[in-house]
Design a protein around this motif. Structure first.
Motif, PDB file in Angstrom:
ATOM      1  N   LEU A 164       0.805  -1.132   0.091  1.00 11.20           N
ATOM      2  CA  LEU A 164       0.005  -0.662   0.043  1.00 11.20           C
ATOM      3  C   LEU A 164       0.942   0.859  -0.129  1.00 11.20           C
ATOM      4  CD1 LEU A 164      -2.550  -1.395   2.871  1.00 11.20           C
ATOM      5  CD2 LEU A 164      -2.913  -0.837   0.423  1.00 11.20           C
ATOM      6  N   LEU A 222      -8.703  -0.982   3.690  1.00  6.70           N
ATOM      7  CA  LEU A 222      -8.447   0.479   4.524  1.00  6.70           C
ATOM      8  C   LEU A 222      -8.934   0.961   5.208  1.00  6.70           C
ATOM      9  CD1 LEU A 222      -7.995   2.210   0.528  1.00  6.70           C
ATOM     10  CD2 LEU A 222      -5.846   0.065   1.882  1.00  6.70           C
ATOM     11  N   GLU A 226      -6.513   1.164   8.700  1.00  2.00           N
ATOM     12  CA  GLU A 226      -6.403   2.777   8.850  1.00  2.00           C
ATOM     13  C   GLU A 226      -6.778   3.036  10.790  1.00  2.00           C
ATOM     14  OE1 GLU A 226      -7.008   4.846   5.327  1.00  2.00           O
ATOM     15  OE2 GLU A 226      -8.622   5.120   6.240  1.00  2.00           O
ATOM     16  N   SER A 237      -5.052   9.038   4.936  1.00  2.00           N
ATOM     17  CA  SER A 237      -5.463   8.096   4.549  1.00  2.00           C
ATOM     18  C   SER A 237      -4.047   7.067   3.560  1.00  2.00           C
ATOM     19  CB  SER A 237      -6.456   8.405   3.316  1.00  2.00           C
ATOM     20  OG  SER A 237      -7.021   9.054   3.437  1.00  2.00           O
ATOM     21  N   LEU A 238      -4.393   5.822   3.526  1.00  2.00           N
ATOM     22  CA  LEU A 238      -3.653   4.378   3.016  1.00  2.00           C
ATOM     23  C   LEU A 238      -4.231   4.977   1.460  1.00  2.00           C
ATOM     24  CD1 LEU A 238      -4.234   1.685   5.657  1.00  2.00           C
ATOM     25  CD2 LEU A 238      -2.015   2.775   5.413  1.00  2.00           C
ATOM     26  N   SER A 240      -4.083   2.544  -1.615  1.00  2.00           N
ATOM     27  CA  SER A 240      -4.264   0.620  -2.419  1.00  2.00           C
ATOM     28  C   SER A 240      -4.676   1.078  -4.421  1.00  2.00           C
ATOM     29  CB  SER A 240      -5.773  -0.191  -2.479  1.00  2.00           C
ATOM     30  OG  SER A 240      -5.631  -1.017  -3.107  1.00  2.00           O
ATOM     31  N   GLN A 243      -8.819   0.142  -6.343  1.00  2.00           N
ATOM     32  CA  GLN A 243      -9.629  -0.011  -5.679  1.00  2.00           C
ATOM     33  C   GLN A 243     -10.851  -0.607  -6.674  1.00  2.00           C
ATOM     34  OE1 GLN A 243      -8.998   3.508  -2.644  1.00  2.00           O
ATOM     35  NE2 GLN A 243      -8.056   3.670  -3.126  1.00  2.00           N
TER      36      GLN A 243
END
Length: 396
Positions: A164, A222, A226, A237-238, A240, A243
């Motif tokens: 990530l 996610l 988080e 925020s993470l 990806s 998504q």
């Protein structure tokens, strides 16, 4: 000489560049199934030895890579909410896409032909090629098809991990271990580029299943992560890259080995030839080293591809064998991390264990240096000395 490289990753592109610099008359084509500017992956972590290798082979590329790189200082090991353990050292990193952009532009400048969105199903279309280089990654179709001839074997890990990103800059390399009701889960975090870091999530199967990651979609996954690592993400925020799909790309550690890295006029390069566990950060470094070694072998045996490939294999194998042994030790260490932390969750002791996880013997004085590193003033002094050594090294 007519050369075809399958795969426009760092391995294939840098081999093409090194070879073209050595032989400007070589006709080199690099084929890539994905569109230009599309890649999966986050940061490329490395050390000064990679810059040394780049400068020795192509200063133009080296300068651009150095200018695009960020530097992280020190390693922090966080276990729960307690005070972290510290390790010294530093590293460099940059985004994978930025690296590829640099290599693609350099290849074009040198007259190398690049064809994107060109899937290769069979090597038969390259019957006229003197050399075919398969740099198509850890899941190489050509290696898989020729597994018996290459002598392919795989060491599999048990932990689950997920690549990530995060909208947060980690100034130091940070390990973050958290105990959840389902068991231990942790992050590997390091600088990616301005405002972002690479974040790798890892946990054993029991934690993965207990937290429901076998059932959660990308957004829910996610959100759960988080929440677990909220105090370290500071509200960031993470990110990806998956998504828009219904599943999450959790992986298992996998180290690919091959008894032979060539068959006829086909050579395996980078992860197609060998892979290492992500925890030692050597994939791209080894790919670049392979590229230099193969280009040098081809140049030293003009017109004799069999001899060149034999030299390439013999030259690189000792380096790869050693690195893969270290990577396997690192992978197994992380698989044992939950049991170690259940026994002794002290971050200082665990940080020292991480520093020794590759299996190398160490002098007693290193342990005392480690203890000294936990003192803020001494840690600052050590960081300054490290920075001074790096500055001196780069100036020479």
């Amino acid at each position: 000489m007519n050369i075809v490289c399958v795969g426009a990753g760092p391995a294939g592109l840098y081999f093409a560049i090194c070879t073209k610099l050595r032989d400007p008359d070589a006709e080199i084509t690099v084929l890539e199934r994905s569109p230009e500017g599309v890649t999966f992956g986050w940061g490329f972590g490395f050390w000064d030895d990679v810059l040394d290798m780049l400068y020795a082979n192509d200063p133009v590329t080296a300068k651009q890579v150095e200018e695009a790189s960020g530097v992280w200082g020190g390693i922090e090991v966080h276990v729960g909410s307690g005070k972290p353990g510290y390790l010294g050292g530093y590293g460099l990193s940059m985004g994978r896409q930025r690296l590829l952009d640099i290599l693609v532009a350099r290849a074009r400048d040198l007259g190398i032909k690049l064809e994107f969105e060109h899937p290769v199903e069979s090597l038969d279309e390259f019957a006229d090629a003197d050399l075919i280089v398969a740099g198509d990654g850890i899941n190489s179709g050509f290696r898989t098809a020729g597994a018996a001839r290459f002598g392919t074997s795989v060491d599999m890990g048990t932990n689950h991990y997920l690549w990530l990103g995060a909208y947060k800059e980690f100034k130091a390399f940070r390990y973050i271990f958290e105990r959840t009701p389902a068991g231990w889960i942790w992050l590997h975090c390091y600088y990616l580029d301005a405002g972002r870091s690479t974040v790798i999530v890892e946990c054993p199967p029991s934690t993965w299943q207990g937290l429901g990651f076998d059932r959660l979609g990308p957004a829910e996954c996610l959100q759960a992560l988080e929440k677990i690592f909220a105090r370290h993400l500071d509200g960031a925020s993470l990110i990806s890259q998956m998504q828009d799909v219904d599943t999450v790309s959790w992986l298992h550690g996998k180290q690919v080995r091959n008894a032979r890295w060539y068959d006829g006029n086909v050579a395996l390069l980078g992860d197609a030839a060998h892979s290492t566990h992500f925890s030692i950060g050597s994939g791209t470094r080894l790919a670049i080293g392979d590229s230099v070694a193969l280009a040098a072998a081809v140049a030293s045996h003009p017109g004799d591809i069999p001899a060149a490939l034999a030299t390439y294999d013999a030259t690189r194998r000792p380096v790869i064998d050693q690195t893969q042994a270290e990577a396997l030790a690192s992978m197994r260490f992380l698989e044992s991390a939950p049991a170690r932390l259940d026994t002794d969750p002290d971050p200082v002791a665990f940080a020292y264990a991480i520093s020794r996880r590759l299996g190398s013997r160490t002098a007693r004085w290193r342990y005392y240096l480690h203890l000294a590193t936990q003192v803020t003033a001494l840690r600052t002094l050590r960081a300054r000395l490290t920075a001074a050594r790096r500055t001196h090294r780069r100036s020479h």
